[in-house]
Design a protein around this motif. Structure first.
Motif, PDB file in Angstrom:
ATOM      1  N   THR A  74       0.836  -1.208   0.000  1.00  0.00           N
ATOM      2  CA  THR A  74       0.000   0.000   0.000  1.00  0.00           C
ATOM      3  C   THR A  74       0.872   1.259   0.000  1.00  0.00           C
ATOM      4  O   THR A  74       2.051   1.232   0.362  1.00  0.00           O
ATOM      5  N   HIS A  75       0.252   2.361  -0.391  1.00  0.00           N
ATOM      6  CA  HIS A  75       0.961   3.644  -0.354  1.00  0.00           C
ATOM      7  C   HIS A  75       1.365   4.004   1.067  1.00  0.00           C
ATOM      8  O   HIS A  75       2.422   4.594   1.291  1.00  0.00           O
ATOM      9  N   ARG A  76       0.558   3.608   2.031  1.00  0.00           N
ATOM     10  CA  ARG A  76       0.882   3.904   3.425  1.00  0.00           C
ATOM     11  C   ARG A  76       2.129   3.132   3.876  1.00  0.00           C
ATOM     12  O   ARG A  76       2.944   3.652   4.640  1.00  0.00           O
ATOM     13  N   MET A  77       2.270   1.877   3.415  1.00  0.00           N
ATOM     14  CA  MET A  77       3.471   1.106   3.737  1.00  0.00           C
ATOM     15  C   MET A  77       4.712   1.790   3.175  1.00  0.00           C
ATOM     16  O   MET A  77       5.750   1.857   3.838  1.00  0.00           O
ATOM     17  N   GLU A  97       1.855  11.456  -1.201  1.00  0.00           N
ATOM     18  CA  GLU A  97       0.960  12.481  -1.756  1.00  0.00           C
ATOM     19  C   GLU A  97      -0.346  11.899  -2.309  1.00  0.00           C
ATOM     20  O   GLU A  97      -1.199  12.642  -2.795  1.00  0.00           O
ATOM     21  N   VAL A  98      -0.503  10.586  -2.258  1.00  0.00           N
ATOM     22  CA  VAL A  98      -1.718   9.972  -2.815  1.00  0.00           C
ATOM     23  C   VAL A  98      -2.895  10.191  -1.855  1.00  0.00           C
ATOM     24  O   VAL A  98      -2.858   9.747  -0.705  1.00  0.00           O
ATOM     25  N   GLY A  99      -3.925  10.875  -2.319  1.00  0.00           N
ATOM     26  CA  GLY A  99      -5.174  11.027  -1.576  1.00  0.00           C
ATOM     27  C   GLY A  99      -4.995  11.358  -0.103  1.00  0.00           C
ATOM     28  O   GLY A  99      -4.153  12.168   0.288  1.00  0.00           O
ATOM     29  N   SER A 100      -5.812  10.696   0.740  1.00  0.00           N
ATOM     30  CA  SER A 100      -5.764  10.873   2.189  1.00  0.00           C
ATOM     31  C   SER A 100      -5.112   9.645   2.826  1.00  0.00           C
ATOM     32  O   SER A 100      -4.825   8.655   2.154  1.00  0.00           O
ATOM     33  N   ARG A 185      -3.110  22.908  -6.653  1.00  0.00           N
ATOM     34  CA  ARG A 185      -3.619  24.182  -6.142  1.00  0.00           C
ATOM     35  C   ARG A 185      -3.738  24.159  -4.625  1.00  0.00           C
ATOM     36  O   ARG A 185      -3.676  25.184  -3.970  1.00  0.00           O
ATOM     37  N   ARG A 186      -3.974  22.981  -4.046  1.00  0.00           N
ATOM     38  CA  ARG A 186      -4.112  22.893  -2.598  1.00  0.00           C
ATOM     39  C   ARG A 186      -3.300  21.701  -2.096  1.00  0.00           C
ATOM     40  O   ARG A 186      -2.816  20.885  -2.877  1.00  0.00           O
ATOM     41  N   LYS A 187      -3.181  21.571  -0.785  1.00  0.00           N
ATOM     42  CA  LYS A 187      -2.250  20.620  -0.205  1.00  0.00           C
ATOM     43  C   LYS A 187      -2.749  19.173  -0.256  1.00  0.00           C
ATOM     44  O   LYS A 187      -1.969  18.250  -0.460  1.00  0.00           O
ATOM     45  N   ALA A 188      -4.034  18.956  -0.036  1.00  0.00           N
ATOM     46  CA  ALA A 188      -4.510  17.580   0.138  1.00  0.00           C
ATOM     47  C   ALA A 188      -5.662  17.236  -0.793  1.00  0.00           C
ATOM     48  O   ALA A 188      -6.390  18.112  -1.264  1.00  0.00           O
TER      49      ALA A 188
END
Length: 291
Positions: A74-77, A97-100, A185-188
């Motif tokens: 996963t991206h979190r890993m 930087e992927v999603g939340s 344009r924005r951070k998240a």
């Protein structure tokens, strides 16, 4: 109500059997963060979803004669891995930087790459790190350089009967400094207007550029390498003037073909390629110096 069958095999052999049985009526799904969004948006679903979540042995990050990352990692890993942050920094930047956090907890590296969106946050870093895509099918395994994996917008070199099982990154890329910038344009919770990844290898005294990789996303129909700009950098001194010229080359039609969309105009994307190639090259070099 959108209806489909959901199957969850426990082995690759079961997956191959199901792909053979259902053919084009089936779609593979891993974390589901791209596939499920597409189903909801289009109100169309395949007859069968074949989930890969049961293949837990495809979830790993290893360093052993090179870097090996399972497709279901996963991206979190990736975000929480010290190895990835310190030695494959651009991939750490992209995955973070992927999603939340909730999306990164379920979204997988393999899913992000197989979706083949021009804006994929991990595509640029993997291109800059010379990653190899490992595919497995009933006939065995084969390897495809990621620079040849994207064959069109949302299209890849994966055959219908194959499953992406691993990413392999050459061991020498660990001595490169690398960095990725997601320009938004924005951070998240935002798709990038542009993505730029750079990796550099420097001389022993850190004054000369021995080798370079530059990857761009949302700058062409597929994620691309800016090869003419890479060639320009090799053997040059690490100076602001050299990096600025590399950025100019990377932003030229030799390297990219940005388009105007509802989110951004082409001229702006082109200008920002020059800006962020220079900045990411400088950051990649600094990451080598601080090791």
């Amino acid at each position: 109500m959108i209806e489909y069958d959901y199957l969850m095999p426990k082995s690759l052999e079961e997956v191959f059997d199901l792909l053979k049985e259902y053919g084009s009526r089936a779609t593979l799904v891993a974390g589901g963060t791209d596939v499920m969004v597409k189903i909801r948006k289009t109100r169309k679903a395949p007859e069968v979803l074949i989930s890969l979540r049961g293949l837990t042995d495809l979830r790993y990050i290893r360093k052993n004669g090179g870097y090996h990352i399972g497709a279901l990692t996963t991206h979190r890993m990736l975000e929480q891995s010290d190895l990835v942050r310190e030695e494959l920094s651009a991939l750490h930047d992209g995955a973070s930087e992927v999603g939340s956090v909730q999306i990164r907890n379920v979204g997988t590296l393999g899913g992000n790459i197989c979706n083949a969106a021009p804006s994929a946050d991990t595509a640029g870093p993997l291109l800059a790190l010379d990653a190899i895509v490992v595919l497995e099918g009933p006939e065995g395994r084969r390897e495809v350089p990621i620079s040849e994996f994207f064959v069109g917008t949302y299209r890849t070199a994966r055959k219908p009967e194959e499953v992406l099982v691993e990413f392999r990154i050459p061991e020498e890329m660990g001595r490169y400094g690398s960095a990725y910038w997601k320009h938004t344009r924005r951070k998240a919770m935002e798709l990038p207007l542009l993505g730029v990844a750079v990796s550099l290898d420097l001389s022993e005294d850190r004054s000369m550029i021995r080798d370079a990789r530059i990857a761009l996303t949302v700058a062409a129909p597929t994620p691309v390498r800016a090869v003419p700009a890479e060639d320009f950098l090799k053997g040059k001194a690490l100076t602001d003037e050299v990096l600025e010229e590399a950025g100019r080359i990377a932003s030229s039609p030799e390297c990219c073909t940005p388009r105007t969309s509802i989110r951004c105009e082409a001229w702006y994307r082109q200008d920002m390629v020059g800006v962020f190639v220079r900045r990411m090259a400088r950051l990649a070099a600094e990451r080598i110096k601080t090791r």
